[in-house]
Design a protein around this motif. Structure first.
Motif, PDB file in Angstrom:
ATOM      1  N   UNK A   8       9.123   9.024  -6.294  1.00  0.00           N
ATOM      2  CA  UNK A   8      10.468   9.270  -6.432  1.00  0.00           C
ATOM      3  C   UNK A   8      12.043   9.785  -5.775  1.00  0.00           C
ATOM      4  N   UNK A   9      11.196  10.639  -4.846  1.00  0.00           N
ATOM      5  CA  UNK A   9      11.949  11.698  -3.747  1.00  0.00           C
ATOM      6  C   UNK A   9      11.755  10.738  -2.265  1.00  0.00           C
ATOM      7  N   UNK A  10      10.978  10.158  -2.422  1.00  0.00           N
ATOM      8  CA  UNK A  10      11.005   9.229  -1.259  1.00  0.00           C
ATOM      9  C   UNK A  10      12.030   8.278  -1.432  1.00  0.00           C
ATOM     10  N   UNK A  11      12.811   7.959  -2.257  1.00  0.00           N
ATOM     11  CA  UNK A  11      13.907   7.390  -2.345  1.00  0.00           C
ATOM     12  C   UNK A  11      15.139   6.923  -2.689  1.00  0.00           C
ATOM     13  N   UNK A  12      16.469   7.036  -2.199  1.00  0.00           N
ATOM     14  CA  UNK A  12      17.543   7.348  -1.840  1.00  0.00           C
ATOM     15  C   UNK A  12      18.208   6.184  -3.532  1.00  0.00           C
ATOM     16  N   UNK A  13      19.766   7.191  -4.368  1.00  0.00           N
ATOM     17  CA  UNK A  13      20.428   6.697  -4.650  1.00  0.00           C
ATOM     18  C   UNK A  13      21.515   6.072  -3.610  1.00  0.00           C
ATOM     19  N   UNK A  14      20.794   4.186  -3.340  1.00  0.00           N
ATOM     20  CA  UNK A  14      21.160   3.892  -2.609  1.00  0.00           C
ATOM     21  C   UNK A  14      20.812   1.788  -2.708  1.00  0.00           C
ATOM     22  N   UNK A  15      21.555   0.865  -2.515  1.00  0.00           N
ATOM     23  CA  UNK A  15      21.529   0.146  -2.672  1.00  0.00           C
ATOM     24  C   UNK A  15      20.587  -0.912  -0.895  1.00  0.00           C
ATOM     25  N   UNK A  16      19.839   0.012  -0.802  1.00  0.00           N
ATOM     26  CA  UNK A  16      19.582  -0.335  -0.034  1.00  0.00           C
ATOM     27  C   UNK A  16      17.904  -1.238  -0.559  1.00  0.00           C
ATOM     28  N   UNK A  17      17.920  -2.293   0.373  1.00  0.00           N
ATOM     29  CA  UNK A  17      16.644  -3.106  -0.207  1.00  0.00           C
ATOM     30  C   UNK A  17      15.052  -2.388   0.003  1.00  0.00           C
ATOM     31  N   UNK A  18      13.698  -2.498  -0.937  1.00  0.00           N
ATOM     32  CA  UNK A  18      13.231  -2.195  -0.964  1.00  0.00           C
ATOM     33  C   UNK A  18      12.136  -2.122   0.203  1.00  0.00           C
ATOM     34  N   UNK A  19      11.439  -1.995   0.465  1.00  0.00           N
ATOM     35  CA  UNK A  19      10.176  -2.068   1.637  1.00  0.00           C
ATOM     36  C   UNK A  19       9.056  -2.354   0.835  1.00  0.00           C
ATOM     37  N   UNK A  20       7.898  -3.120   1.348  1.00  0.00           N
ATOM     38  CA  UNK A  20       7.133  -3.799   0.573  1.00  0.00           C
ATOM     39  C   UNK A  20       6.178  -2.843   0.032  1.00  0.00           C
ATOM     40  N   UNK A  61      20.370  14.448 -13.458  1.00  0.00           N
ATOM     41  CA  UNK A  61      20.798  13.163 -12.323  1.00  0.00           C
ATOM     42  C   UNK A  61      21.010  11.876 -12.427  1.00  0.00           C
ATOM     43  N   UNK A  62      19.929  11.531 -13.487  1.00  0.00           N
ATOM     44  CA  UNK A  62      20.275  10.423 -13.732  1.00  0.00           C
ATOM     45  C   UNK A  62      21.533  10.449 -14.656  1.00  0.00           C
ATOM     46  N   UNK A  63      21.915  10.548 -15.423  1.00  0.00           N
ATOM     47  CA  UNK A  63      23.317  11.479 -16.279  1.00  0.00           C
ATOM     48  C   UNK A  63      24.634  10.813 -14.751  1.00  0.00           C
ATOM     49  N   UNK A  64      24.623  11.487 -13.645  1.00  0.00           N
ATOM     50  CA  UNK A  64      25.291  11.767 -12.787  1.00  0.00           C
ATOM     51  C   UNK A  64      25.678  10.078 -11.811  1.00  0.00           C
ATOM     52  N   UNK A  65      24.185   9.398 -11.734  1.00  0.00           N
ATOM     53  CA  UNK A  65      24.352   8.193 -11.474  1.00  0.00           C
ATOM     54  C   UNK A  65      24.627   7.327 -11.959  1.00  0.00           C
ATOM     55  N   UNK A  66      24.949   7.652 -13.690  1.00  0.00           N
ATOM     56  CA  UNK A  66      24.761   6.754 -14.659  1.00  0.00           C
ATOM     57  C   UNK A  66      26.416   6.406 -14.900  1.00  0.00           C
ATOM     58  N   UNK A 101       4.498  -4.065 -12.338  1.00  0.00           N
ATOM     59  CA  UNK A 101       6.327  -3.226 -13.553  1.00  0.00           C
ATOM     60  C   UNK A 101       7.267  -2.922 -13.209  1.00  0.00           C
ATOM     61  N   UNK A 102       7.313  -2.913 -12.152  1.00  0.00           N
ATOM     62  CA  UNK A 102       8.466  -2.227 -12.171  1.00  0.00           C
ATOM     63  C   UNK A 102       9.182  -3.065 -11.021  1.00  0.00           C
ATOM     64  N   UNK A 103       9.996  -3.619 -11.497  1.00  0.00           N
ATOM     65  CA  UNK A 103      11.173  -4.684 -11.234  1.00  0.00           C
ATOM     66  C   UNK A 103      12.289  -4.787 -10.532  1.00  0.00           C
ATOM     67  N   UNK A 104      12.667  -4.295  -9.200  1.00  0.00           N
ATOM     68  CA  UNK A 104      13.445  -3.684  -8.546  1.00  0.00           C
ATOM     69  C   UNK A 104      13.417  -4.166  -7.644  1.00  0.00           C
ATOM     70  N   UNK A 105      15.078  -5.015  -6.567  1.00  0.00           N
ATOM     71  CA  UNK A 105      14.565  -4.856  -5.259  1.00  0.00           C
ATOM     72  C   UNK A 105      15.687  -3.833  -4.599  1.00  0.00           C
ATOM     73  N   UNK A 106      16.256  -2.852  -4.954  1.00  0.00           N
ATOM     74  CA  UNK A 106      16.832  -1.782  -4.295  1.00  0.00           C
ATOM     75  C   UNK A 106      16.342  -0.537  -4.950  1.00  0.00           C
ATOM     76  N   UNK A 107      16.247   0.760  -3.659  1.00  0.00           N
ATOM     77  CA  UNK A 107      15.944   1.594  -3.949  1.00  0.00           C
ATOM     78  C   UNK A 107      16.009   2.136  -5.314  1.00  0.00           C
ATOM     79  N   UNK A 108      17.599   1.781  -5.127  1.00  0.00           N
ATOM     80  CA  UNK A 108      18.491   2.992  -6.167  1.00  0.00           C
ATOM     81  C   UNK A 108      18.054   2.408  -7.712  1.00  0.00           C
ATOM     82  N   UNK A 109      17.592   0.656  -7.909  1.00  0.00           N
ATOM     83  CA  UNK A 109      17.138   0.892  -9.000  1.00  0.00           C
ATOM     84  C   UNK A 109      15.559   0.852  -9.526  1.00  0.00           C
TER      85      UNK A 109
END
Length: 1777
Positions: free
Chosen positions: A1205-1217, A1260-1265, A1224-1232
């Protein structure tokens, strides 16, 4: 079992040299002479090509090799406890050992040896399949096929057949209902006839007279005999009468067929007829009649299983129980009314057949030990074949008992003329006698002149012919039933003149009367009927004539009379009536007599129509009618007289050559007969017809008639469709007759055949072999070609291909000139149909058969023919294989065809093939071929156990790849013609070939490896060298293959073949150099090799040798390079480090020890993090997470996922493969993705009770929500979770794990553990002893170190395994926000065992002399601090120690720490009671009483003696400040105690009031003394101390553990067996004083908890305040002081009065009881147990010390808790005492 060469011999030793074995070194040495077994052998070649060929049978060698291979597997089955398979393999091994011995003995007859070889090979093949070993392919003699001498198609077909045969065998073994031996059935199915061989060993029967033993086969369902009798004459002495037959009583019952196999039951029946007196009990033999045949008994055995093949043991002797007839007088003298329901088994006058049926239906026979001993064996073939195949069993002296009926096939020349006559029954009037007559029937054969024919009657096989036969005599029976069958064999020329004559005579038991008895009646029957046919089969009711005896002997008197009642009726006489009828001189009697006859003759027929044809010359006017009637005759009757019928037909045709009147009828009759033989029912007569044509047919001019009729049928096909179709079906034999007539019919046959192509296509090829004898083969081939070409396109495809297949099978195709004509036609037809995907099965079979013929050496030159197939069909076949799915049933056959074509192509063909293509076509062809080869190698169409077929395919493919590689180098390498994709396909194909499973020799057994290497060498080396050469040939094109080719080359270099590795590893340097030349670096190469190396090593490739070679070779190349020396060396070092970690990881990847797997996984992921390989780093993070989840390590799993998780950003940047590797993870962006990861991590922290960490992430999650996503629904859920986590922190008790230091010393440990120390976080409630046991279970060979001092260098460098383990104390690292603030103990306690990375361990060290009066003055502490690289808990439950520091604590400093901790503990306890009035009082009682009333421990008076004296102050003036501080601490303890005593007084119950009063008195004395000596201290007011925090609602109480322990002294340096340290050990001796101190401390607690009477145990006389004592509130509070202590309590004092009894379960007892499941979590969660005021705790009176089996004294007394006695557990071994 190894083969060695003998170099030198000595008396007891032999010097030997090992023969060359693949992948092993040649060894040389000596053995005891008795260990060497000399065997004859021949040696071919030398060195690596040396072959030792034993001279013993190949099958024996195979059995030996098989046994050695199975033995290894057998052992593994035993170790793996696979009992069923183990027992099955054991039985097979025993069988093979036994059979091998029999073969080696050399004593077996040829037929038995052949059969035994069949059994051996069958067992080996079955066992190999059962054990998943390789399929062995054999020839018809059972020898292993040599693939070099066998065509590819034949090899494939043999594999198919062998595989199917074994599968059938396995199904047979598995099926419970299967009761037929399929192998044996197949053996007998190949022959139309078989026989039962019988050996009579003995007759155990008390007869008393001579006897006849008649044996035959009997059908109990139909109640009839099916064979002749085998007759043995037995003497009264109990031996065979003919002494020459002794031990040679053998018979064979022949002519049995498939119909007999289908019988429901078959019995072997033995009838015993005694020959002598009428009655056995009459002893006056002189006056008695002798020579009478009297029934004696029967013996019956069911032989159905033997006949059908379920049982086959020729050596087994079968006992057939004998059932005698009863000798009851009452039975003997009465007229018997025989009933099949009679309760008795047999009476003397029971007829023999009746007794047979009764014995068959009886459940058991009361034989009293009497019976026959026989052996039985079923033999295949007719009598001629049996005598040839089994000469040791069946010779000329063996009796032959034929079946009463024809065999299923009658060969020409098998002339038989047997008539079986059965005496059925009779009914004879008693006449003038008072009792029924004793009737004896005498049968003889006479001619029409009254002359008796001699020696034509045979009562049974094994006996000579006789003149007359006498029946059995039944005593006084009116209606005797004999059922005796006799064979009559009359010369064929005498049959029509002969008749059977039966005379009847009464036999008397008295000799004198018997002589006067004359013949009283006569019957007869003629063998030929009036119409010339033989006597009909079946029963005949004969007329019984009476006359004078002399007249009855005159044949002229009765021959003119009717013989049967049917004949009498035909002549108009009445057949019934009370009165006798006179016919001439004879009178027809009212008596009756029935016989049955069966004619088995190849010369006599009972069919009038057939007889009319056979005797056509006698009445030619009926010839046309007879020919027509022939088609209505039963087929069985025709085939019996096949030769005579065919002779008659051709004689009719030839003798009417000037007329065509009978030609069509004869032709139709011939077609009818040929059609009969084509019928499945009579297909066994095919050899008869062949033999007739070849040897007996003589109508040399028959061709004119036959061809004329055939031509007429063809020309009038529309009218004669049915007749023509019948003729076409018989065409094969029609033309055989025509050819045999030596007629050329080329002007006729093919023009006719065009008119009826469909039938012609089917039947024409059958005549080829015969026609070519009289026809020019080349012309015939042309005619066939024209004929096939005229078949319309798209019609009759299947028939056309079948016709071509039959032509290939004919002799015509073996002629070179004929193939020149036929082959182009066949290839064009094949190409057309394959491209249209028509009839693939037939196409494949045709091509297979063509290749099979072309492989033969006896068919002339084949090079051009192979070229034709190559040019026209190879590419078509390739495309067919590419398009065909693996599930196609024809894929294996097509691949075999393609392989056969490539195998039969020589160098000329390959060069010609490419030359015939242009550049474009050859490019496409090579591309298709490479793709096809790679596909076939990757997904082999043949099973893996078809090792011979697979290796043959590999050999052919290797040669083809080499040939095509030459084409690549010549045509597609220059700049203009370079084809990148083509070269790429080549490299991938070559690597796939090299790395395929079937070529990895090191995975095979030694024998298999040696065989493959001897026959094929190591094909990997050859293709590897070619890949290397092709790579270097690329020149400037190499850069185009980087980095794509790095993976395939790496895969190739990892193959464990050292020469291959040495040759191919330099390619890596070439790639580095090439990329560096173009880019000034080799980053792409480096990235690719690291990525691929991970996958390859994890997949099982790579080893230590590869790492060494890789490092050595690449370093040598890099250091020689001007620009790559430094960067190359860094790269090599990087790869080698990665290899080390990957090899470690792979080694333990499947280890049961998950902790080792976790360690290696962390090593790898840290390496990838270090080199910034994020994709691989994440991959191993998830591997580690999975391991933690399997072990329920949820905290560690959460920390592991947190790294991702620490490698990811709270952003809409696309997830690399690579970031979403896990499903099991349904995510298209790093934030998701980060959101989903946090949710999962929080869940894991919750499961691991790490709510503090969960709260951080939730915030941290609450801050984002709230501020970024504006997802208030998720925000509310997150906040509710946070609230629950906060509540859990203060209300839920969390067990505190202990921490252990573990050192792994010695070279025997894996590299990631070797000579390293780790800090382990224990499991909940896990004690050190359990933790140690868990460690030693993981390393069963390790030795536990008994000291805690660092190991020596010798220990570290030894090859053993040494584990050092001891408990350590984590050092609190309280967050800054909590420091110097009033914080709840529930909050602070979390940090005492979490987020720690420093640990302490202390052990006592005495300096100076021991002073018994002042033991604390020189007791120092050696404190070691261990620091780990990461905080615990973390991604592991342990981390390596990175640094170690040691310091010494003086006795005074130790006292200061002890007092400080005691004060903090009292203060904490008081604060908790002030905050929560509902807390139980017991812990407070224990704490206060231990301090105010120290009893024998002396309290802090020990400190005063040690430090507060002039001597110490003079010696240690620098400690003045510390001593003042110690006094201050002692003074500050009083106000804390005062508050505690006050609270205790408020909360104490009445039952404990005396206890409180005494404690208060002790405290008063203590307070006065301390305040007097050290001054008065006072605490703030209660309101200030209590603070605003509401009372705690802790769900379950626990003692505080946030403070440091009261004493940091440790005794863990004591050896694990609790024995004191000896002089010379690496830890100092513990003083007796310290031991006493600890003993007294726990003893005081035990006394207190026992509720002992405290009166008389007051404060010390001096009035000194007792010092604080170390107490243990939980396992964590002891620190290192009480770890591994050895305490012994003194004897128990008397019990206190009942009103003073109270109890608390202390921590050590609680832990012990809880660990053993005695107390529930509810009872022990709060470390104490409170009883109601009415509870009593009574110590057992006079309780002796409890002694465990480990010889340790238990530490606690046993208490009676209200009548319940808790168990006592040993504190050493933890077993129940």
């Amino acid at each position: 079992g190894d083969t060695v060469h003998i170099l030198e011999t000595h008396e007891v030793f032999i010097s030997v040299k090992q023969c060359y074995v693949f992948l092993t070194f040649l060894l040389q040495g000596i053995f005891p002479a008795c260990y060497i077994h000399l065997k004859d052998a021949t040696v071919e070649g030398s060195g690596q090509k040396e072959t030792v060929i034993p001279t013993e049978l190949p099958l024996v060698q195979e059995v030996t090799t098989t046994l050695r291979e199975w033995a290894t597997i057998w052992r593994d089955l035993y170790v793996g406890d696979k009992r069923e398979m183990f027992n099955c393999v054991r039985d097979m091994i025993y069988d093979l050992i036994e059979w091998r011995s029999q073969i080696l003995s050399g004593t077996l007859p040829q037929d038995e040896l052949t059969e035994l070889k069949q059994k051996v090979t069958s067992k080996i093949d079955y066992g190999n399949k059962y054990l998943d070993l390789d399929l062995v392919v054999r020839d018809k003699d059972g020898n292993i096929l040599d693939p070099e001498l066998t065509s590819t198609v034949s090899l494939f077909r043999e594999h198919e057949a062998a595989s199917k045969q074994i599968e059938d065998r396995i199904q047979e073994e598995k099926s419970q209902k299967q009761n037929i031996d399929l192998t044996r059935q197949a053996k007998f199915a190949s022959t139309p006839a078989f026989a039962l061989f019988v050996t009579l060993k003995n007759v155990v029967c008390k007869i008393g007279e001579d006897a006849e033993v008649l044996m035959s086969l009997y059908d109990p369902v139909e109640s009839k005999f099916i064979s002749e009798n085998y007759l043995v004459k037995w003497s009264s002495s109990g031996l065979v009468k003919d002494i020459d037959q002794l031990h040679n009583l053998r018979a064979v019952f022949t002519d049995l067929g498939s119909e007999d196999l289908k019988r429901e039951k078959i019995s072997f029946v033995c009838q015993i007829v005694r020959v002598g007196r009428m009655e056995l009990r009459d002893n006056n033999t002189k006056k008695l009649t002798s020579g009478l045949r009297r029934p004696f008994g029967v013996a019956v055995m069911d032989v159905t299983d033997i006949i059908t093949g379920k049982m086959d043991d020729e050596d087994k002797q079968h006992f057939i129980p004998f059932q005698p007839l009863a000798l009851d007088d009452a039975i003997r003298h009465k007229q018997l009314n025989i009933s099949r329901f009679s309760p008795r088994v047999a009476g003397e006058n029971d007829f023999l057949q009746t007794v047979i049926n009764k014995v068959i239906t009886a459940k058991e026979v009361n034989h009293k030990g009497q019976g026959l001993w026989v052996t039985l064996k079923l033999l295949p073939g007719d009598i001629h074949q049996i005598r040839k195949d089994f000469p040791h069993l069946v010779d000329r002296s063996t009796a032959v008992a034929r079946k009463m009926g024809f065999p299923e096939i009658i060969m020409p020349g098998d002339v038989r003329n047997d008539i079986y006559v059965t005496l059925v029954q009779g009914d004879f009037d008693k006449g003038s006698k008072t009792t029924p007559k004793n009737v004896e029937v005498t049968m003889s054969v006479y001619d029409e002149d009254g002359k008796k024919l001699e020696n034509v009657i045979f009562p049974g096989a094994g006996d000579e012919g006789i003149n007359e036969y006498k029946s059995v005599v039944y005593y006084q029976v009116k209606q005797p039933r004999w059922f005796e069958t006799i064979k009559v064999a009359i010369p064929i020329e005498d049959v029509n003149r002969s008749h059977l004559r039966f005379t009847f005579r009464h036999r008397s038991s008295q000799d004198s009367k018997d002589k006067s008895e004359k013949i009283f009646a006569l019957s007869f029957v003629k063998l030929m009927r009036y119409d010339g046919t033989t006597l009909r089969d079946g029963e005949h009711d004969l007329i019984v004539y009476k006359a004078e005896a002399k007249k009855l002997e005159d044949s002229n008197v009765y021959l003119t009379l009717p013989s049967t009642k049917l004949e009498l009726e035909e002549k108009g006489y009445a057949t019934t009536g009370k009165n006798s009828q006179n016919l001439g001189t004879c009178t027809i009697s009212k008596d009756s007599f029935q016989i049955a006859t069966l004619v088995c003759s190849t010369k006599l027929t009972q069919n009038v129509d057939l007889l009319g044809l056979l005797k056509w010359r006698s009445n030619t006017s009926l010839l046309q009618q007879n020919l027509c009637q022939l088609m209505k005759v039963d087929g069985g009757e025709v085939v019996k007289f096949l030769q005579d019928t065919l002779d008659a037909l051709f004689n009719i045709m030839m003798e009417n050559s000037d007329s065509d009147t009978f030609d069509t009828l004869v032709f139709d009759a011939l077609v009818f007969i040929i059609g009969l033989i084509a019928d499945r029912k009579f297909q066994h007569f095919n050899p008869v017809l062949e033999t007739y044509i070849r040897k007996h047919f003589s109508a040399t001019l028959a061709y004119t008639k036959l061809t004329k009729v055939l031509k007429n049928y063809v020309e009038n096909a529309e009218k004669l469709t049915e007749q023509l179709l019948m003729a076409m079906k018989a065409l094969e034999y029609i033309f055989k007759f025509i050819v045999r007539s030596r007629v050329l019919f080329n002007q006729l046959i093919f023009p006719l055949l065009h008119l009826l192509k469909g039938a012609a296509l089917k039947y024409i090829p059958t005549i080829v072999n015969d026609v070519k004898l009289v026809f020019d083969p080349k012309e015939l081939s042309k005619l066939f070609t024209e004929f096939i070409l005229k078949v319309p396109q798209g019609r009759l495809v299947k028939q056309k291909l079948d016709c071509l297949i039959d032509i290939v099978h004919s002799d015509l195709f073996t002629h070179h000139d004929c193939r020149e004509i036929l082959l182009p036609l066949m290839t064009e037809q094949l190409k057309s149909h394959l491209e249209k995907q028509e009839e693939p099965k037939a196409c494949c079979q045709l091509l297979s058969d063509i290749m099979e013929v072309l492989y033969r050496k006896d068919v002339g030159p084949t090079q051009w023919h192979v070229q034709v197939i190559m040019e026209k069909l190879l590419r078509t076949i390739n495309r067919t294989v590419i398009s065909m799915g693996r599930d196609s049933p024809h894929i294996g056959s097509f691949v075999a065809c393609m392989t056969a074509i490539l195998r039969q192509m020589d160098d000329y063909h390959y060069s010609h093939l490419i030359n015939t293509f242009g550049k474009i076509r050859s490019d496409d062809f090579l591309m298709e071929t490479f793709i096809m080869f790679k596909n076939l190698i990757g997904k082999n169409v043949y099973p893996s156990d078809w090792i011979i077929m697979n290796m043959m395919q590999n050999k052919v493919f290797l040669r083809a790849i080499s040939q095509y590689a030459d084409v690549l180098s010549k045509k597609f390498l220059d700049q203009a013609n370079f084809e990148l994709q083509l070269w790429n396909n080549y490299f991938h194909l070559a690597v796939a070939f090299l790395t395929q499973e079937s070529l990895q020799l090191e995975n095979f057994s030694s024998d298999k490896r040696t065989k493959i290497f001897h026959k094929y060498q190591d094909m990997r080396r050859q293709i590897g060298f070619e890949i290397r050469d092709m790579w270097y040939n690329l020149g400037p094109h190499k850069i185009k293959f980087i980095p794509e080719m790095v993976g395939p080359v790496l895969e190739m270099t990892l193959v464990p073949e050292i020469e291959l590795r040495k040759a191919t590893i330099p390619i890596f340097f070439d790639m580095m150099q090439c990329e560096f030349h173009f880019t000034c670096g080799f980053q792409r190469f480096e990235n690719e090799i690291i990525t691929k190396l991970d996958h390859e090593v994890e997949g099982g490739r790579g080893d230590e040798q590869y790492k060494v070679l890789f490092q050595k070779i690449l370093l040598e190349h890099c250091r020689k390079h001007k620009y790559l020396s430094r960067t190359g060396e860094i790269f090599v070092s990087l790869v080698v480090r990665l290899l080390e970690r990957l090899l470690d990881y792979r080694t333990i990847m499947h280890d049961e020890n998950k902790e080792n797997r976790m360690s290696c996984t962390v090593n790898v992921l840290n390496f990838y993090k270090e080199i910034d390989r994020e994709e691989m780093y994440i991959r191993y993070l998830y591997k580690l997470c999975d391991l933690h989840r399997e072990c329920d390590n949820y905290t560690e799993a959460a920390y592991t996922l947190l790294l991702h998780a620490k490698l990811l950003k709270w952003s809409d940047e696309q997830c690399a493969a690579h970031l979403t590797q896990r499903e099991g993870y349904q995510a298209t962006t790093q934030g998701q993705l980060k959101d989903q990861l946090y949710q999962e991590i929080i869940n894991y922290f919750d499961k691991g009770k790490m709510w503090e960490e969960a709260i951080v992430l939730s915030k941290e999650l609450a801050e984002q929500y709230e501020n970024e996503m504006f997802d208030f629904e998720q925000l509310s859920a997150s906040l509710r979770k946070q609230a629950q986590f906060y509540e859990n922190i203060v209300k839920v008790i969390r067990p505190k794990p202990d921490y252990f230091a573990v050192g792994y010393y010695g070279m025997g440990f894996p590299s990631f553990l070797r000579n390293k120390m780790f800090m382990y976080r224990g499991k909940e409630y896990e004690r050190r002893e359990d933790f140690e046991a868990r460690l030693l279970t993981q390393f069963p060979n390790a030795e536990k170190m008994k000291t805690t001092t660092p190991p020596s260098e010798d220990t570290k460098n030894s090859f053993g395994q040494y584990i050092q383990c001891f408990k350590v104390k984590p050092i609190l690292n309280l967050p800054a926000k909590f420091q110097n603030k009033p914080v709840s103990e529930q909050i602070v306690s979390f940090y005492t065992v979490n987020e720690v990375h420093k640990f302490q361990y202390s052990r006592p060290v005495r300096k100076g002399e021991k002073d018994p009066d002042n033991e604390f003055a020189n007791m120092w502490l050696e404190r070691t601090t261990y620091t780990t690289g990461y905080k615990l808990p973390g991604i592991l439950r342990w981390f390596e120690v990175k640094s170690v520091s040691t310091e010494e604590i003086s006795p005074l400093e130790n006292a200061l720490e002890t007092m400080q901790l005691a004060n903090e503990k009292i203060s904490s306890m008081v604060q908790r009671h002030l905050s929560d009035p509902n807390l139980p009082i017991n812990p407070l009682s224990m704490l206060l009483n231990g301090i105010v009333d120290p009893a024998v421990m002396g309290g802090f008076a020990n400190y005063e003696k040690a430090f507060f004296n002039d001597k110490y102050m003079q010696e240690h003036p620098e400690d003045h400040e510390k001593m003042e501080k110690l006094k201050d601490l002692i003074a500050w303890q009083i106000p804390h105690l005062a508050e505690g005593v006050r609270i205790h007084g408020e909360k104490v119950t009445e039952a404990l009031r005396p206890f409180h009063d005494r404690m208060e008195a002790c405290f008063k004395q203590l307070r006065e003394k301390v305040e007097k000596q050290y001054g008065v201290r006072s605490l703030p007011s209660g309101d200030e101390r209590r603070g605003p925090r509401p009372p705690s609602m802790v769900r379950s109480f626990t003692m505080p553990s946030s403070q440091r322990p009261l004493s940091v002294a440790s005794v863990t340096s004591i050896s694990s067996d609790n024995s004191p340290s000896r002089p010379g050990s690496d830890g100092p001796d513990l003083t007796e004083t310290l031991m006493n101190f600890v003993d007294e401390c726990l003893l005081m607690l035990a006394f207190f908890l026992s509720g002992l009477e405290l009166n008389g145990m007051g404060c010390n006389d001096k009035g000194e305040a007792p010092p604080p004592l170390p107490l243990k509130s939980s396992t964590g509070d002891y620190g290192n002081l009480l770890d591994n202590q050895d305490l012994t309590s003194p004897s128990t004092p008397p019990p206190p009065p009942p009103h003073q009894r109270v109890g608390v379960l202390i921590g050590a007892q609680r832990n012990s009881l809880m660990m053993h499941g005695t107390w529930t979590e509810t009872n022990v969660r709060s470390s104490h147990l409170t009883f109601s005021s009415t509870s009593t705790i009574t110590p057992l009176p006079s309780t002796p010390p409890f002694i465990c089996s480990c010889m340790s004294t238990c530490r606690f007394s046993q208490f009676n808790l209200g009548g319940v006695f808790p168990p006592v557990f040993c504190n050493m071994c933890h077993r129940r005492v």
